[in-house]
Design a protein around this motif. Structure first.
Motif, PDB file in Angstrom:
ATOM      1  N   ILE A   3       0.888  -1.164   0.000  1.00  0.00           N
ATOM      2  CA  ILE A   3       0.000   0.000   0.000  1.00  0.00           C
ATOM      3  C   ILE A   3       0.923   1.210   0.000  1.00  0.00           C
ATOM      4  CG2 ILE A   3      -1.760   1.303   1.235  1.00  0.00           C
ATOM      5  CD1 ILE A   3      -2.804  -1.385   2.298  1.00  0.00           C
ATOM      6  N   LEU A   4       0.907   1.952  -1.116  1.00  0.00           N
ATOM      7  CA  LEU A   4       1.818   3.087  -1.292  1.00  0.00           C
ATOM      8  C   LEU A   4       1.328   4.343  -0.601  1.00  0.00           C
ATOM      9  CD1 LEU A   4       2.680   2.609  -5.072  1.00  0.00           C
ATOM     10  CD2 LEU A   4       3.944   1.777  -3.077  1.00  0.00           C
ATOM     11  N   SER A   5       0.004   4.533  -0.581  1.00  0.00           N
ATOM     12  CA  SER A   5      -0.536   5.718   0.076  1.00  0.00           C
ATOM     13  C   SER A   5      -2.009   5.494   0.420  1.00  0.00           C
ATOM     14  CB  SER A   5      -0.401   6.956  -0.815  1.00  0.00           C
ATOM     15  OG  SER A   5      -1.139   6.804  -2.009  1.00  0.00           O
ATOM     16  N   SER A   6      -2.455   6.238   1.404  1.00  0.00           N
ATOM     17  CA  SER A   6      -3.866   6.259   1.803  1.00  0.00           C
ATOM     18  C   SER A   6      -4.248   7.711   2.021  1.00  0.00           C
ATOM     19  CB  SER A   6      -4.087   5.501   3.117  1.00  0.00           C
ATOM     20  OG  SER A   6      -3.819   4.148   2.974  1.00  0.00           O
ATOM     21  N   LEU A   7      -5.384   8.109   1.484  1.00  0.00           N
ATOM     22  CA  LEU A   7      -5.834   9.481   1.685  1.00  0.00           C
ATOM     23  C   LEU A   7      -7.343   9.559   1.545  1.00  0.00           C
ATOM     24  CD1 LEU A   7      -6.156  11.380  -1.347  1.00  0.00           C
ATOM     25  CD2 LEU A   7      -4.091  10.022  -1.497  1.00  0.00           C
ATOM     26  N   LYS A   8      -7.886  10.615   2.091  1.00  0.00           N
ATOM     27  CA  LYS A   8      -9.320  10.864   1.985  1.00  0.00           C
ATOM     28  C   LYS A   8      -9.579  11.648   0.708  1.00  0.00           C
ATOM     29  CE  LYS A   8     -11.180   9.469   5.966  1.00  0.00           C
ATOM     30  NZ  LYS A   8     -12.204   8.475   6.061  1.00  0.00           N
ATOM     31  N   LEU A   9     -10.562  11.195  -0.061  1.00  0.00           N
ATOM     32  CA  LEU A   9     -11.000  11.918  -1.246  1.00  0.00           C
ATOM     33  C   LEU A   9     -11.953  13.025  -0.819  1.00  0.00           C
ATOM     34  CD1 LEU A   9     -11.622   8.873  -3.625  1.00  0.00           C
ATOM     35  CD2 LEU A   9      -9.722  10.505  -3.695  1.00  0.00           C
ATOM     36  N   PRO A  10     -12.195  14.014  -1.682  1.00  0.00           N
ATOM     37  CA  PRO A  10     -13.089  15.119  -1.307  1.00  0.00           C
ATOM     38  C   PRO A  10     -14.471  14.668  -0.834  1.00  0.00           C
ATOM     39  CG  PRO A  10     -11.879  15.690  -3.280  1.00  0.00           C
ATOM     40  CD  PRO A  10     -11.544  14.248  -2.976  1.00  0.00           C
ATOM     41  N   ASP A  11     -14.949  13.519  -1.322  1.00  0.00           N
ATOM     42  CA  ASP A  11     -16.269  13.046  -0.891  1.00  0.00           C
ATOM     43  C   ASP A  11     -16.213  12.256   0.413  1.00  0.00           C
ATOM     44  OD1 ASP A  11     -15.207  10.580  -1.575  1.00  0.00           O
ATOM     45  OD2 ASP A  11     -16.697  10.137  -3.121  1.00  0.00           O
ATOM     46  N   GLY A  12     -15.027  12.184   1.046  1.00  0.00           N
ATOM     47  CA  GLY A  12     -14.865  11.487   2.311  1.00  0.00           C
ATOM     48  C   GLY A  12     -14.471  10.028   2.189  1.00  0.00           C
ATOM     49  N   SER A  13     -14.433   9.492   0.961  1.00  0.00           N
ATOM     50  CA  SER A  13     -14.034   8.108   0.738  1.00  0.00           C
ATOM     51  C   SER A  13     -12.555   7.930   1.020  1.00  0.00           C
ATOM     52  CB  SER A  13     -14.300   7.700  -0.713  1.00  0.00           C
ATOM     53  OG  SER A  13     -15.649   7.829  -1.041  1.00  0.00           O
ATOM     54  N   LEU A  15      -9.140   6.414  -0.145  1.00  0.00           N
ATOM     55  CA  LEU A  15      -8.425   5.907  -1.314  1.00  0.00           C
ATOM     56  C   LEU A  15      -7.127   5.273  -0.859  1.00  0.00           C
ATOM     57  CD1 LEU A  15      -7.712   5.624  -4.356  1.00  0.00           C
ATOM     58  CD2 LEU A  15      -6.736   7.934  -4.196  1.00  0.00           C
ATOM     59  N   GLU A  16      -6.904   4.042  -1.274  1.00  0.00           N
ATOM     60  CA  GLU A  16      -5.623   3.372  -1.059  1.00  0.00           C
ATOM     61  C   GLU A  16      -5.018   3.095  -2.426  1.00  0.00           C
ATOM     62  OE1 GLU A  16      -5.900   0.560   2.765  1.00  0.00           O
ATOM     63  OE2 GLU A  16      -7.312   0.055   1.157  1.00  0.00           O
ATOM     64  N   LEU A  74       1.762  -3.472 -11.242  1.00  0.00           N
ATOM     65  CA  LEU A  74       0.335  -3.176 -11.271  1.00  0.00           C
ATOM     66  C   LEU A  74       0.048  -2.156 -10.182  1.00  0.00           C
ATOM     67  CD1 LEU A  74      -0.990  -6.826 -11.487  1.00  0.00           C
ATOM     68  CD2 LEU A  74      -0.744  -5.202 -13.359  1.00  0.00           C
ATOM     69  N   TYR A  75      -0.656  -1.105 -10.542  1.00  0.00           N
ATOM     70  CA  TYR A  75      -1.052  -0.073  -9.592  1.00  0.00           C
ATOM     71  C   TYR A  75      -2.565  -0.126  -9.510  1.00  0.00           C
ATOM     72  CZ  TYR A  75       3.655   1.216 -10.688  1.00  0.00           C
ATOM     73  OH  TYR A  75       5.011   1.167 -10.889  1.00  0.00           O
ATOM     74  N   LEU A  76      -3.068  -0.251  -8.310  1.00  0.00           N
ATOM     75  CA  LEU A  76      -4.497  -0.424  -8.092  1.00  0.00           C
ATOM     76  C   LEU A  76      -5.002   0.637  -7.132  1.00  0.00           C
ATOM     77  CD1 LEU A  76      -3.713  -4.054  -7.447  1.00  0.00           C
ATOM     78  CD2 LEU A  76      -5.375  -3.489  -9.195  1.00  0.00           C
ATOM     79  N   ALA A  77      -6.152   1.193  -7.446  1.00  0.00           N
ATOM     80  CA  ALA A  77      -6.819   2.128  -6.538  1.00  0.00           C
ATOM     81  C   ALA A  77      -7.973   1.389  -5.884  1.00  0.00           C
ATOM     82  CB  ALA A  77      -7.337   3.342  -7.298  1.00  0.00           C
ATOM     83  N   ARG A  78      -7.989   1.432  -4.553  1.00  0.00           N
ATOM     84  CA  ARG A  78      -9.109   0.870  -3.789  1.00  0.00           C
ATOM     85  C   ARG A  78      -9.828   2.025  -3.115  1.00  0.00           C
ATOM     86  NH1 ARG A  78      -6.570  -4.184  -0.617  1.00  0.00           N
ATOM     87  NH2 ARG A  78      -5.629  -2.475   0.491  1.00  0.00           N
ATOM     88  N   VAL A  79     -11.116   2.094  -3.315  1.00  0.00           N
ATOM     89  CA  VAL A  79     -11.930   3.128  -2.663  1.00  0.00           C
ATOM     90  C   VAL A  79     -12.842   2.418  -1.684  1.00  0.00           C
ATOM     91  CG1 VAL A  79     -13.635   4.952  -2.994  1.00  0.00           C
ATOM     92  CG2 VAL A  79     -11.797   4.657  -4.665  1.00  0.00           C
ATOM     93  N   ASN A  80     -12.656   2.742  -0.414  1.00  0.00           N
ATOM     94  CA  ASN A  80     -13.414   2.083   0.658  1.00  0.00           C
ATOM     95  C   ASN A  80     -13.359   0.560   0.521  1.00  0.00           C
ATOM     96  OD1 ASN A  80     -14.091   4.556   1.801  1.00  0.00           O
ATOM     97  ND2 ASN A  80     -15.994   4.704   0.652  1.00  0.00           N
ATOM     98  N   GLY A  81     -12.170   0.047   0.157  1.00  0.00           N
ATOM     99  CA  GLY A  81     -11.959  -1.391   0.073  1.00  0.00           C
ATOM    100  C   GLY A  81     -12.376  -2.038  -1.230  1.00  0.00           C
ATOM    101  N   ILE A  82     -12.915  -1.268  -2.176  1.00  0.00           N
ATOM    102  CA  ILE A  82     -13.365  -1.812  -3.461  1.00  0.00           C
ATOM    103  C   ILE A  82     -12.376  -1.389  -4.545  1.00  0.00           C
ATOM    104  CG2 ILE A  82     -15.211  -1.776  -5.194  1.00  0.00           C
ATOM    105  CD1 ILE A  82     -17.120  -1.051  -2.860  1.00  0.00           C
TER     106      ILE A  82
END
Length: 168
Positions: A3-13, A15-16, A74-82
């Motif tokens: 997991i390279l980074s974790s942050l909150k998106l503007p909508d509060g989700s 992102l990993e 492979l670079y993957l974006a997970r939003v709220n675990g999805i």
């Protein structure tokens, strides 16, 4: 998988941004299932020839069976675990040529800026790799400007087509 980074998106989700570099014997099964199930094609006809190839490619690469000298990222974006988006980058240690593609954001996660978060570590890893150039092809009117901002150059000019990023 890192997991390279974790942050909150503007909508509060949440992102990993995750990365898998092959061969990795500990690739989670959920990543394998995501990579071979959702290949990011909006039109069925345009995908028919590629589907079987990419499913087999990812299945083999994630199992550690890539071609000798080929390193997949492979670079993957997970939003709220999805799993919501992905980018693939690979290079040949023998030739120094890199390629990236299979860039896709799942429809329900579009227009949230996920791709910029995936492109940044991809380009950083390219610069840290022995690859001399990173190439792709795109005519997507949303993707090409992002690639140009990241340093890619349209090889033939215009608004789409082959793009290349070279090390300075």
């Amino acid at each position: 998988m890192d997991i390279l980074s974790s942050l909150k998106l503007p909508d509060g989700s949440l992102l990993e941004v995750c990365r898998v570099i092959t061969p990795d014997p500990a690739v989670p099964e959920e990543v394998v299932r995501y990579m071979i199930a959702s290949l990011g094609y909006d039109t069925w006809r345009g995908a028919v020839n590629d589907l079987a190839y990419w499913r087999l490619y990812y299945r083999e690469a994630l199992a550690g069976n890539s071609a000798p000298g080929v390193i997949d990222h492979l670079y993957l974006a997970r939003v709220n675990g999805i799993y919501a988006a992905r980018v693939w980058f690979a290079y040949s240690a023998r030739t120094g040529h890199g390629n990236f593609g299979n860039v896709f954001t799942e429809p329900e996660f579009r227009n949230r800026g996920l791709m910029k978060h995936l492109l940044q570590p991809c380009i950083e890893d390219f610069h840290a790799s022995p690859a001399a150039m990173l190439c792709c092809t795109s005519s997507n009117p949303h993707a090409v400007p992002s690639y140009l901002k990241s340093g890619f150059v349209l090889i033939y000019g215009g608004t789409g087509g082959p793009l290349c990023l070279r090390k300075q």
